[in-house]
Design a protein around this motif. Sequence first.
Motif, PDB file in Angstrom:
ATOM      1  N   GLN A   1       0.945  -1.151  -0.059  1.00  0.00           N
ATOM      2  CA  GLN A   1      -0.001  -0.220  -0.057  1.00  0.00           C
ATOM      3  C   GLN A   1       0.842   1.210   0.098  1.00  0.00           C
ATOM      4  N   ILE A   2       0.671   2.276  -1.014  1.00  0.00           N
ATOM      5  CA  ILE A   2       1.348   3.244  -1.239  1.00  0.00           C
ATOM      6  C   ILE A   2       0.275   4.563  -1.340  1.00  0.00           C
TER       7      ILE A   2
ATOM      8  N   ALA B   1       6.425   3.216 -11.464  1.00  0.00           N
ATOM      9  CA  ALA B   1       7.884   2.821 -10.814  1.00  0.00           C
ATOM     10  C   ALA B   1       7.532   3.333  -9.193  1.00  0.00           C
ATOM     11  N   ALA B   2       7.963   2.304  -8.183  1.00  0.00           N
ATOM     12  CA  ALA B   2       7.782   2.529  -6.977  1.00  0.00           C
ATOM     13  C   ALA B   2       9.149   2.395  -6.293  1.00  0.00           C
ATOM     14  N   ALA B   3       9.303   3.363  -5.304  1.00  0.00           N
ATOM     15  CA  ALA B   3      10.498   3.468  -4.333  1.00  0.00           C
ATOM     16  C   ALA B   3       9.880   2.631  -3.106  1.00  0.00           C
TER      17      ALA B   3
ATOM     18  N   GLU C   1      10.644   5.799   4.054  1.00  0.00           N
ATOM     19  CA  GLU C   1      10.574   4.996   5.067  1.00  0.00           C
ATOM     20  C   GLU C   1       8.929   4.828   5.079  1.00  0.00           C
ATOM     21  N   LYS C   2       8.535   3.566   5.895  1.00  0.00           N
ATOM     22  CA  LYS C   2       7.149   3.581   6.116  1.00  0.00           C
ATOM     23  C   LYS C   2       6.569   4.776   6.800  1.00  0.00           C
TER      24      LYS C   2
ATOM     25  N   SER D   1       1.470   3.791   4.623  1.00  0.00           N
ATOM     26  CA  SER D   1       2.235   3.758   3.287  1.00  0.00           C
ATOM     27  C   SER D   1       3.574   3.251   3.397  1.00  0.00           C
ATOM     28  N   PHE D   2       3.754   2.390   2.410  1.00  0.00           N
ATOM     29  CA  PHE D   2       5.168   1.615   2.515  1.00  0.00           C
ATOM     30  C   PHE D   2       5.964   2.060   0.984  1.00  0.00           C
ATOM     31  N   GLY D   3       6.068   3.265   0.707  1.00  0.00           N
ATOM     32  CA  GLY D   3       6.732   3.632  -0.543  1.00  0.00           C
ATOM     33  C   GLY D   3       6.326   4.971  -0.986  1.00  0.00           C
ATOM     34  N   MET D   4       6.858   5.027  -2.263  1.00  0.00           N
ATOM     35  CA  MET D   4       6.542   6.442  -2.933  1.00  0.00           C
ATOM     36  C   MET D   4       6.353   6.088  -4.572  1.00  0.00           C
TER      37      MET D   4
END
Length: 114
Positions: free
Chosen positions: A33-34, A49-51, A64-65, A73-76
């Motif tokens: 989940q982001i 693209a997900a960081a 960071e989460k 949220s677990f990314g960007m």
Amino acid sequence: AIVAVTVTSDRDHENAERLRVYTVEAPGVESTQIIANKDNVYTTGDTVAAALVNTVLKDGTLIEKSKIRGVLSFGMLLGKVTDAPGTDLTARFEATTQEKKVDESQGVVEESNW
């Protein structure tokens, strides 16, 4: 790592009108989940693209989460890409991955206090 992922669900954030909540996944990447702003809106099926957590972006930003207005949220998300889901894009974005060191010498450490 920065990875090409597929958006599997998208919805408005229940506590913030300028944010969206996405679920993304790819081969080798579990469902994640982001939360992202509405500057770029993605729909189910888009490849982006997900960081992911522990990625260090070119400008030094550590991903960071986080909890944004009560939602995890677990990314960007970094924009749409044409690469196949699961493709590692870390080098293209000139990013690195920070290895998380956990000292478990005194027993198992709880990773978070969520």
